[in-house]
Design an enzyme around this catalytic site. Structure first.
Site, PDB file in Angstrom:
ATOM      1  N   VAL A 278     -18.788  15.851  -3.115  1.00 12.89           N
ATOM      2  CA  VAL A 278     -18.051  16.604  -2.114  1.00 12.89           C
ATOM      3  C   VAL A 278     -17.376  15.633  -1.149  1.00 12.89           C
ATOM      4  O   VAL A 278     -17.991  14.676  -0.685  1.00 12.89           O
ATOM      5  CB  VAL A 278     -18.994  17.546  -1.343  1.00 12.89           C
TER       6      VAL A 278
ATOM      7  N   LYS B  91     -14.924  19.891  -3.391  1.00 18.28           N
ATOM      8  CA  LYS B  91     -15.911  19.495  -4.388  1.00 18.28           C
ATOM      9  C   LYS B  91     -15.185  19.076  -5.652  1.00 18.28           C
ATOM     10  O   LYS B  91     -14.432  19.847  -6.231  1.00 18.28           O
ATOM     11  CB  LYS B  91     -16.852  20.652  -4.685  1.00 18.28           C
TER      12      LYS B  91
ATOM     13  N   GLY C  53     -23.627  16.891  -4.853  1.00 17.90           N
ATOM     14  CA  GLY C  53     -24.392  18.108  -5.059  1.00 17.90           C
ATOM     15  C   GLY C  53     -24.373  18.452  -6.519  1.00 17.90           C
ATOM     16  O   GLY C  53     -23.951  17.650  -7.343  1.00 17.90           O
ATOM     17  N   GLY C  54     -24.828  19.639  -6.811  1.00 15.13           N
ATOM     18  CA  GLY C  54     -24.837  20.069  -8.188  1.00 15.13           C
ATOM     19  C   GLY C  54     -23.439  19.939  -8.767  1.00 15.13           C
ATOM     20  O   GLY C  54     -22.472  20.381  -8.155  1.00 15.13           O
ATOM     21  N   PHE C  55     -23.316  19.279  -9.862  1.00  9.82           N
ATOM     22  CA  PHE C  55     -22.080  19.197 -10.627  1.00  9.82           C
ATOM     23  C   PHE C  55     -20.989  18.315 -10.064  1.00  9.82           C
ATOM     24  O   PHE C  55     -19.942  18.200 -10.671  1.00  9.82           O
ATOM     25  CB  PHE C  55     -21.462  20.576 -10.843  1.00  9.82           C
ATOM     26  N   GLY C  56     -21.185  17.727  -8.916  1.00 12.04           N
ATOM     27  CA  GLY C  56     -20.091  16.886  -8.474  1.00 12.04           C
ATOM     28  C   GLY C  56     -20.263  16.331  -7.080  1.00 12.04           C
ATOM     29  O   GLY C  56     -21.299  16.476  -6.449  1.00 12.04           O
TER      30      GLY C  56
ATOM     31  N   GLY D 175     -21.189  13.994   0.294  1.00 10.24           N
ATOM     32  CA  GLY D 175     -22.464  14.019  -0.413  1.00 10.24           C
ATOM     33  C   GLY D 175     -22.271  14.383  -1.864  1.00 10.24           C
ATOM     34  O   GLY D 175     -21.166  14.681  -2.304  1.00 10.24           O
TER      35      GLY D 175
ATOM     36  N   ASP E 124     -30.606  28.252  -6.556  1.00 16.55           N
ATOM     37  CA  ASP E 124     -30.970  26.975  -5.960  1.00 16.55           C
ATOM     38  C   ASP E 124     -30.994  27.069  -4.438  1.00 16.55           C
ATOM     39  O   ASP E 124     -30.323  26.310  -3.755  1.00 16.55           O
ATOM     40  CB  ASP E 124     -30.023  25.877  -6.449  1.00 16.55           C
TER      41      ASP E 124
END
Ligand SMILES: *[C@@H]1O[C@H](CO)[C@@H](O)[C@H](O)[C@H]1NC(C)=O
Ligand SMILES: *[C@@H]1O[C@H](CO)[C@@H](O)[C@H](O)[C@H]1NC(C)=O
Ligand SMILES: *[C@@H]1O[C@H](CO)[C@@H](O)[C@H](O)[C@H]1NC(C)=O
Ligand SMILES: *[C@@H]1O[C@H](CO)[C@@H](O)[C@H](O)[C@H]1NC(C)=O
Ligand SMILES: *[C@@H]1O[C@H](CO)[C@@H](O)[C@H](O)[C@H]1NC(C)=O
Length: 699
Positions: free
Chosen positions: A348, A363, A343-346, A341, A479
């Protein structure tokens, strides 16, 4: 390393020269001011068009005495211009501003005000009436105006105008590209009472956020506006207004402004650095190639040395440092099939580490995010040190409901973080895995029985309590949401994606902006619109929303259709039923107020005889208390945990959701300046998801 050669000398020289250039080009100062009130002594800071001025403790954008009809005016800040681009020219400048607008009707009301950004600050002629001091009959619509304005219109002056009480976005024209009728949220601009307005711009995502609150009524909206399409580098900004046949006082009672993300407070350091580098440069030129090479060798050697020491520290008791090669092979060279998936910043990826015989989640931090931690400019030494230090700190956070950071890799511009892997995935996948065709509940959803859900709520509360109060450093999550909660084989929750804000920076943003709010829409407390920053209170708010989400199986980002009157069956499921769209907090609050809280429970559990009404009641009350509009009324996570384990009475939230009041009442605190923070980091879709957490001062 070989002996000094011509090529390395040239390299060294170029490096120093470009570093000096970068620093010369960058403007280190941050544009910031705050006027809680205006008086004559502030006059020197502004440019006034004829007839405008300071009176009654406020900026009077149009005349407040004498002939007030058919007038227009502008007041703009003259001490400094706002730069279109940030100092590194990697993104547009982010800024936040907050002002109190007071429009006092005189002879009727008309015409309106605007907050403007422009390269042509002087008031255009004949700009009274519908032109709002922004354009005039001749120039309206022309790109040469170079003006972007947020208008607060108090008169319907043409057929095209929406109504006499709206907010709008004007680009080079008073014909708004976006308008919203404020009457819909019970805000009346020309009522004579103060309206507090917050406007924030995130240069990276080009999201313009507008918030307004008047007597507890709130308006918020976000728009995408690429300012670079309309404006040039040196931007003047301020207020414009006009009157027509009908007149009003167009007043600004207080005004704060701050740019975000440009090295705040780093001014002196930078000047120091500049001096040092210039000296080095001169020396290099004077001393010739040998000296230059020597200096370069020393600089890099020191950097490597410092880095190695820190690595040793981590190795002693921290996460594992992986080799890039190792992680590449673990993830089949970041194969798309391994993608778990984004996610924040990158992104995974699922990885398999043969030497440990285990699966991990890797990640891969996106390239732009690593810019600040990159290794081709003068700040990389600091960046790397801090990176390692932060990784060390995060990995030391250890709690049974937190996802463990196992290791990291920082090689050749790649930044990778290695976490425990949970095959079950994140909670949202189970919560919302409905069978779209016939709206049936899936098996997976039924797996989430009440007992498990209650444990999930308790576990996440406990993890947050640990972050907030339990470790030696106070950590904000920033978050909290279902998609950041992993489930292990026993359905126990593991809260993830915390602690990275300091490790990873969005391009250009510095560490100083890590208190920035970067939450997800639907989980964000109203006050973040005005403070622009995350706090313990905003985490508590997000937890409240999360608890409601788990209880109801409803996404906070989608409105629920609420039917008044209430038949017996589920009035909260989609379908053709008519009703008023409500967001989850309002909806749960309404049900609670009507004494029908148990109806909020997810229908997937309705047949489940094990739903414990007492626990449901407790969760509802706690969740509502956490979502109290006034941050000072929210419980701490410590109290929340006590409530959940039965060690404290459940709170008793008011039966009606209280109005949001800003600044919060209950203490004499000054209005908070929107200090730092990119309010929203725009995503590609409606989910404004981003990272995550930050450290606030240690206790
Ligand atoms: C007021 O000023 C406007 C703009 O200068 C002018 O058009 C208007 O005639 C004036 N009204 C009076 C009553 O002086
Ligand atoms: C107020 O507005 C009306 C309507 O246009 C106008 O006729 C009248 O002269 C105005 N009065 C003053 C004092 O400006
Ligand atoms: C304003 O309008 C008047 C009359 O229409 C015109 O003579 C004058 O040139 C205009 N001024 C500007 C600055 O456009
Ligand atoms: C602009 O001015 C012209 C000439 O004075 C006039 O015919 C036209 O209606 C005006 N347009 C608007 C939008 O006021
Ligand atoms: C505002 O309210 C009116 C009347 O209820 C409605 O028709 C309109 O769609 C609303 N506008 C927006 C932008 O929500």
């Amino acid at each position: 390393m070989a002996s000094p050669s011509t090529s390395s000398t040239i390299r060294c020289f170029t490096m120093l020269a470009s570093a000096a250039l970068v620093i010369l080009v960058s403007r280190s100062s941050c544009l910031q001011f705050s006027y809680p009130i205006f008086d004559a002594s502030n006059e020197a800071d502004f440019g006034f068009s004829p007839g405008s001025g300071i009176a009654n403790g406020a900026l009077q954008i149009t005349p407040s005495t004498g002939n007030m009809s058919h007038r227009s005016g502008r007041v703009f800040y003259t001490r400094e211009t706002l730069k279109l681009w940030n100092s590194k020219r990697t993104a547009l400048t982010s800024f936040a501003t907050e002002f109190v607008l007071n429009i006092l009707p005189r002879n009727g009301t008309g015409e309106g005000m605007a907050f403007f950004l422009t390269n042509n600050p002087q008031l255009p002629g004949n700009s009274s009436g519908p032109w709002l001091g922004v354009t005039n009959n001749q120039t309206d619509g022309s790109p040469a105006n170079r003006v972007v304005a947020v208008e607060f219109d108090t008169r319907k002056s043409s057929m095209d105008d929406l109504d006499g009480n709206h907010v709008g976005l004007d680009i080079n024209s008073v014909e708004s590209l976006f308008t919203y009728p404020l009457s819909n949220v019970s805000i009346v601009l020309s009522s004579g009472s103060d309206a507090r307005v917050g406007i924030q711009y995130d240069g990276a995502s080009t999201v313009l956020s507008i918030g307004a609150v008047q007597e507890g009524h709130v308006f918020t909206h976000e728009l995408l506006v690429d300012l670079s399409q309309f404006l040039l580098e040196d931007i003047s900004f301020g207020f414009a207004a006009s009157t027509g046949e009908f007149t009003q006082l167009n007043q600004i009672k207080s005004w704060n402004f701050v740019t975000i993300g440009d090295d705040r407070g780093g001014h002196r350091k930078k000047v120091g650095l500049l001096v040092a580098l210039m000296t080095l440069l001169t020396l290099a030129i004077a001393g010739g190639s040998c000296l230059a090479f020597y200096v370069w060798r020393r600089v890099t050697w020191q950097r490597r040395q410092a880095y190695r020491n820190l690595e040793k520290m981590i190795d002693a008791r921290g996460p594992i440092r992986f080799k890039l090669r190792e992680l590449r092979s673990a993830t089949a060279n970041f194969s798309p099939d391994r993608k778990l998936g984004r996610g924040g910043f990158g992104t995974v990826y699922l990885g398999y580490l043969p030497k440990m015989n285990m699966e991990v989640a890797v990640k891969r931090v996106s390239a732009t995010s690593t810019a600040a931690a990159g290794n081709n400019n003068s700040s990389s030494n600091r960046g790397e040190k801090e990176f390692v230090a932060e990784v060390n700190t995060i990995s030391r956070l250890s709690h049974r409901n937190l996802v463990k950071l196992m290791g990291w890799c920082h090689e050749r511009g790649e930044l990778l973080l290695v976490y425990e892997y949970f095959p079950m995935g994140s909670l949202d996948k189970l919560l919302y895995s409905s069978d779209a065709k016939n709206n049936a509940r899936t098996e997976q959803q039924q797996e989430l029985n009440w007992e498990r859900r209650f444990k999930i709520i308790c576990g996440v509360a406990s993890a947050l309590e640990y972050l907030h109060h339990g470790s030696s450093q106070r950590v904000l999550h920033r978050d909290v949401k279902a998609s950041n909660v992993m489930l292990d084989a026993e359905y126990a929750p593991r809260l993830g994606d915390f602690g990275l804000a300091r490790v990873v920076h969005l391009d250009g943003a510095t560490h100083h902006s890590t208190q920035a709010v970067a939450g997800t829409r639907g989980y964000m407390a109203y006050e973040t619109f005005f403070t622009g920053r995350a706090s313990l209170d905003t985490d508590v708010y997000a937890f409240g929303v999360f608890a409601m989400e788990v209880l109801t199986g409803r996404s906070p980002s989608a409105p629920v259709l609420h039917c008044d009157g209430g038949g017996d069956d589920d009035d909260h499921h989609h379908g053709s039923r008519r009703g008023k769209p409500m967001y989850i907090v309002d909806w749960v609050w309404k049900l609670y107020g009507e004494g029908r809280a148990p109806r909020a429970v997810d229908a997937a559990m309705k047949d489940d005889g094990e739903v414990d009404p007492a626990q449901v009641e407790c969760v509802v009350r706690l969740a509502l208390a956490c979502c109290h509009p006034n941050p000072r009324e929210r419980p701490s996570m410590r109290t929340a945990v006590q409530v959940l384990i039965g060690g404290a009475e459940a709170p008793e939230p008011p039966v009606q959701k209280p109005a949001f009041v800003w600044p919060p009442v209950g203490n004499g605190q000054e209005m908070e300046l929107p200090q730092v923070g990119v309010l929203f980091t725009g995503g590609q879709n409606s989910s404004f998801c981003s990272i995550t957490s930050t450290f606030v001062s240690g206790r």
